[in-house]
Design a protein around this motif. Sequence first.
Motif, PDB file in Angstrom:
ATOM      1  N   THR A 135       0.844  -1.186   0.000  1.00 49.62           N
ATOM      2  CA  THR A 135       0.000   0.000   0.000  1.00 49.62           C
ATOM      3  C   THR A 135       0.880   1.237   0.000  1.00 49.62           C
ATOM      4  O   THR A 135       1.782   1.356   0.826  1.00 49.62           O
ATOM      5  CB  THR A 135      -0.955   0.039   1.206  1.00 49.62           C
ATOM      6  N   GLU A 137      -0.666   4.125   0.299  1.00 47.24           N
ATOM      7  CA  GLU A 137      -1.477   5.035   1.100  1.00 47.24           C
ATOM      8  C   GLU A 137      -0.861   5.199   2.490  1.00 47.24           C
ATOM      9  O   GLU A 137      -0.296   4.253   3.050  1.00 47.24           O
ATOM     10  CB  GLU A 137      -2.905   4.519   1.231  1.00 47.24           C
ATOM     11  N   SER A 143      -5.484   2.698   3.171  1.00 45.06           N
ATOM     12  CA  SER A 143      -4.832   1.392   3.077  1.00 45.06           C
ATOM     13  C   SER A 143      -5.839   0.250   3.144  1.00 45.06           C
ATOM     14  O   SER A 143      -5.669  -0.776   2.478  1.00 45.06           O
ATOM     15  CB  SER A 143      -3.784   1.248   4.180  1.00 45.06           C
ATOM     16  N   ALA A 182      -1.535   4.540   8.316  1.00 43.56           N
ATOM     17  CA  ALA A 182      -1.549   3.245   7.631  1.00 43.56           C
ATOM     18  C   ALA A 182      -1.185   2.084   8.547  1.00 43.56           C
ATOM     19  O   ALA A 182      -1.636   0.953   8.332  1.00 43.56           O
ATOM     20  CB  ALA A 182      -0.596   3.288   6.441  1.00 43.56           C
TER      21      ALA A 182
END
Length: 357
Positions: A135, A137, A143, A182
């Motif tokens: 991920t 993000e 995420s 995250a």
Amino acid sequence: MAPSDKPVRHDRRQFLKQSGVITAAALASTTLPGRAATTDLPALPTNPRTQSAMPTRNLGKTGYKVGIFSLGGQAALERGNNFDVAVPIINRALDLGVNYIDTSSIYGGPARWSEQYVGQVMKTRRNEAFLATKTKERTRDGSMQMIEKSLKLLNTDHVDLWQLHDVGTATDVDQIFAKGGAMEALVEMHEQKVVRFLGITGHYRPEALMDCIHRYPFDCILMAINAADPHHYSFNDELLPLAVEKQMGIIGMKVPARGRLLASWTPPPVSEQAHSWEGVVIADRPGPLKMREAMYYTLSRPVSTVIIGCDNIGQLEENVQLARDFTPLNDHQQNELATLAEPVSKPALFFRFFERS
């Protein structure tokens, strides 16, 4: 199973509570649609061809024996509408004994072509490959959306390794470990057994990755290690020894530096490369190293495996053969290759020279 029966997960929970990074409420399970929180993970994947195909190494403390060559999710595997090329490469890799496949939620742009191609193969061969995705993000919610989509595209209900993609700056680290960051998603998905292991990745500078390792006991790290590394912002000096000390699974990437170690090429300014930094090298003469030397340099470092993207089956077969024939280089041989790489070290480490906030 009671929480006291799961010491590893309990320790991680306590670590995060004590550090004040993630609250107890944030660690509450958020079950993905259609998945029970108590679902057990299957046994680790097993490719029956790996042991005879190439040497294997421990993937840190995960208990997994990984072949020293693994398939990267870029090159042919990130190009749009490339099913006819990418899917056969993945199938052939498994046929040749590769037992680790790397991909990411950002490979292939918004369509996530890389995960699509890998998912086509995972429909029928999921138990043959240790599957890693990522991920990019930095928030929990972002995420969580990434992993839900990854599971769908990869045609699986779990991934073996979920990683924070491209951690490069202190800002990245602060966002990841903040409330609502995250890291909350990674821990939740690990607790929920949607992901088996957790990891970090990076190729920019070593400090942020070291900070992450000090904050949380990640299982694996994917890092850029090639023969040019000693010359600029080296990962070999402090980051690699720290990962070894923590007994992490260590995956080497950027091994031929997208061909920049293998071909003589005059690149555009770094500022221009930032807009097409994964572009193919247009070479008109050989570079300082051959693929064998580039791969053997990285494999002679204390890594578990290397991931390399392939443009075609011929490249894949060459890499598997190099892995099969591998013998470690001594310190003198490694230093010689680093010296040869020095004249092209900046182009080969282009990803360490972009301005980041």
